[in-house]
Write a protein that holds these residues in place. Structure first.
Motif, PDB file in Angstrom:
ATOM      1  N   VAL A  70      -4.278   9.826  62.046  1.00 48.25           N
ATOM      2  CA  VAL A  70      -5.722   9.872  62.309  1.00 48.25           C
ATOM      3  C   VAL A  70      -6.292  11.108  61.632  1.00 48.25           C
ATOM      4  O   VAL A  70      -5.562  12.033  61.270  1.00 48.25           O
ATOM      5  CB  VAL A  70      -6.022   9.905  63.824  1.00 48.25           C
ATOM      6  CG1 VAL A  70      -5.466   8.664  64.502  1.00 48.25           C
ATOM      7  CG2 VAL A  70      -5.464  11.170  64.474  1.00 48.25           C
ATOM      8  N   ALA A  71      -7.599  11.134  61.451  1.00 45.10           N
ATOM      9  CA  ALA A  71      -8.243  12.299  60.842  1.00 45.10           C
ATOM     10  C   ALA A  71      -7.954  13.540  61.676  1.00 45.10           C
ATOM     11  O   ALA A  71      -7.960  13.501  62.912  1.00 45.10           O
ATOM     12  CB  ALA A  71      -9.744  12.075  60.739  1.00 45.10           C
ATOM     13  N   ALA A  73      -9.760  16.324  61.825  1.00 51.14           N
ATOM     14  CA  ALA A  73     -10.977  16.933  62.364  1.00 51.14           C
ATOM     15  C   ALA A  73     -11.762  15.940  63.217  1.00 51.14           C
ATOM     16  O   ALA A  73     -11.760  14.729  62.962  1.00 51.14           O
ATOM     17  CB  ALA A  73     -11.854  17.447  61.225  1.00 51.14           C
ATOM     18  N   ASP A  74     -12.420  16.468  64.208  1.00 53.54           N
ATOM     19  CA  ASP A  74     -13.294  15.678  65.071  1.00 53.54           C
ATOM     20  C   ASP A  74     -14.465  15.140  64.235  1.00 53.54           C
ATOM     21  O   ASP A  74     -15.191  15.925  63.617  1.00 53.54           O
ATOM     22  CB  ASP A  74     -13.817  16.579  66.191  1.00 53.54           C
ATOM     23  CG  ASP A  74     -14.661  15.832  67.216  1.00 53.54           C
ATOM     24  OD1 ASP A  74     -15.097  14.695  66.936  1.00 53.54           O
ATOM     25  OD2 ASP A  74     -14.883  16.407  68.299  1.00 53.54           O
ATOM     26  N   PRO A  75     -14.659  13.831  64.174  1.00 54.69           N
ATOM     27  CA  PRO A  75     -15.767  13.293  63.380  1.00 54.69           C
ATOM     28  C   PRO A  75     -17.134  13.834  63.804  1.00 54.69           C
ATOM     29  O   PRO A  75     -18.057  13.890  62.990  1.00 54.69           O
ATOM     30  CB  PRO A  75     -15.674  11.779  63.629  1.00 54.69           C
ATOM     31  CG  PRO A  75     -14.254  11.541  64.014  1.00 54.69           C
ATOM     32  CD  PRO A  75     -13.839  12.763  64.772  1.00 54.69           C
ATOM     33  N   GLN A  76     -17.243  14.262  65.061  1.00 54.91           N
ATOM     34  CA  GLN A  76     -18.505  14.798  65.559  1.00 54.91           C
ATOM     35  C   GLN A  76     -18.614  16.308  65.390  1.00 54.91           C
ATOM     36  O   GLN A  76     -19.701  16.874  65.538  1.00 54.91           O
ATOM     37  CB  GLN A  76     -18.665  14.446  67.050  1.00 54.91           C
ATOM     38  CG  GLN A  76     -18.524  12.973  67.362  1.00 54.91           C
ATOM     39  CD  GLN A  76     -19.503  12.112  66.585  1.00 54.91           C
ATOM     40  OE1 GLN A  76     -20.681  12.463  66.446  1.00 54.91           O
ATOM     41  NE2 GLN A  76     -19.024  10.985  66.058  1.00 54.91           N
ATOM     42  N   ASN A  82      -9.506  16.737  66.141  1.00 58.50           N
ATOM     43  CA  ASN A  82      -9.888  15.395  66.559  1.00 58.50           C
ATOM     44  C   ASN A  82      -9.346  15.105  67.969  1.00 58.50           C
ATOM     45  O   ASN A  82      -8.151  15.280  68.226  1.00 58.50           O
ATOM     46  CB  ASN A  82      -9.311  14.379  65.567  1.00 58.50           C
ATOM     47  CG  ASN A  82      -9.878  12.983  65.747  1.00 58.50           C
ATOM     48  OD1 ASN A  82     -10.420  12.639  66.789  1.00 58.50           O
ATOM     49  ND2 ASN A  82      -9.736  12.170  64.707  1.00 58.50           N
ATOM     50  N   ASN A 116      -8.994  24.187  68.845  1.00 57.54           N
ATOM     51  CA  ASN A 116      -8.778  23.375  70.038  1.00 57.54           C
ATOM     52  C   ASN A 116      -8.538  24.340  71.189  1.00 57.54           C
ATOM     53  O   ASN A 116      -7.495  24.994  71.244  1.00 57.54           O
ATOM     54  CB  ASN A 116      -7.586  22.441  69.859  1.00 57.54           C
ATOM     55  CG  ASN A 116      -7.324  21.601  71.093  1.00 57.54           C
ATOM     56  OD1 ASN A 116      -6.510  21.946  71.935  1.00 57.54           O
ATOM     57  ND2 ASN A 116      -8.030  20.485  71.200  1.00 57.54           N
ATOM     58  N   SER A 135     -10.577  14.291  57.187  1.00 58.08           N
ATOM     59  CA  SER A 135     -11.533  13.208  57.417  1.00 58.08           C
ATOM     60  C   SER A 135     -10.904  11.823  57.503  1.00 58.08           C
ATOM     61  O   SER A 135     -11.603  10.849  57.802  1.00 58.08           O
ATOM     62  CB  SER A 135     -12.585  13.196  56.298  1.00 58.08           C
ATOM     63  OG  SER A 135     -11.965  13.039  55.029  1.00 58.08           O
TER      64      SER A 135
END
Length: 282
Positions: A70-71, A73-76, A82, A116, A135
């Motif tokens: 999974v990416a 970084a947090d998409p938001q 993430n 985090n 990403s």
């Protein structure tokens, strides 16, 4: 430095002890690599420091493989880890967080920072193939590059030793010769197999540890990767580099895929592998 005879006695005693304990390690598998000629060219790559605990790595590798999918970084919030990585459980323990810090060092672009809680994970830009991880989740081949980079950092007894990485997927920003990393230690590769993407570890020794340090090569590599002389992690110590690998000057492809070579300063080679066997010199 310990004498060669003393080292032979220590290693022989270790092997006999293992045999007496009924270990799965077969002394018939202790085939030594041949002495190698210098490569003849300056190796380009990236310097580093090993020290990742095999116990922490193997306890968290399943969660790590999921996290790499999974990416990062947090998409938001591109500066945060993430939440999908948190959901894997990788960051739930100190050991898992240490594993993730090495993953960031290998895989994230240099200078990238993800937070985090109180943890800050900084990209080291060691790999050239995984810059998309902030990403997007990594492909299988990218995950294999990431895990290969990480296993080169494994050291079961905390003997932090500077070393040099080179290979098709390693950023070639530095010269091994200029930094004194003149001893080619080994070529490494991780392959993910099956639907569960189980890691298989390969090591091709590049130095004859028996003649150089009085150590049994296969035993030390199994210990370095698995954390003990019992081959519980599926590492295969191989001596077929001439047919399995192609390349030169520290840049090798093995089994048709990128591999990573580690090089050391001459003074650190025996120190590293003696500490791997628990014979502390540091």
């Amino acid at each position: 430095m310990l004498s060669f005879r003393l080292l032979e006695g220590v290693v022989l005693g270790t092997v006999l002890t293992l045999i007496g304990c009924g270990t799965a390690v077969d002394p018939g598998d202790f085939v030594e690599s041949q002495a190698l000629e210098p490569q003849g060219g300056s190796t380009k790559g990236t310097g580093g420091m090993n020290g990742l605990s095999p116990a922490d790595y193997h306890a968290n590798v399943t969660a790590l493989v999921s996290a790499l999918g999974v990416a990062a970084a947090d998409p938001q919030n591109p500066s945060a880890v993430n939440p999908a990585i948190e959901a894997t459980g990788l960051l739930a323990t100190e050991g898992g967080r240490e594993v993730f810090s090495y993953a960031a060092r290998c895989t994230l672009p240099a200078g990238t920072q993800l937070t985090n809680g109180s943890g800050v994970y900084t990209g080291g830009g060691i790999l050239t193939t995984t810059g998309s991880w902030p990403s997007a989740g990594l492909t299988t081949s990218q995950k294999e590059d990431a895990l290969t980079c990480m296993v080169t950092h494994l050291n079961p007894f905390g003997a932090h030793v500077p070393f040099f990485l080179s290979g098709p997927s390693i950023a070639g920003t530095e010269s091994s010769d200029a930094q004194g990393f003149t001893i080619e230690e080994a070529i490494w590769q991780v392959k993910l197999e099956g639907p569960n993407q189980t890691p298989i570890y390969y090591a091709w020794p590049r130095v004859d540890l028996l003649n150089t340090c009085g150590l049994v090569t296969s035993l030390t590599w199994v210990t370095r990767i698995c954390g003990s002389a019992l081959n519980t992690c599926g590492v295969q110590v191989r001596y077929d580099r001439a047919t399995a690998c192609t390349g030169s000057d520290g840049i090798f492809t093995c089994n048709g895929k990128p591999a990573v070579q580690t090089s050391l300063e001459e003074s650190d080679l025996c120190i590293l592998h003696l500490n791997v066997l628990g014979i502390g010199l540091l």
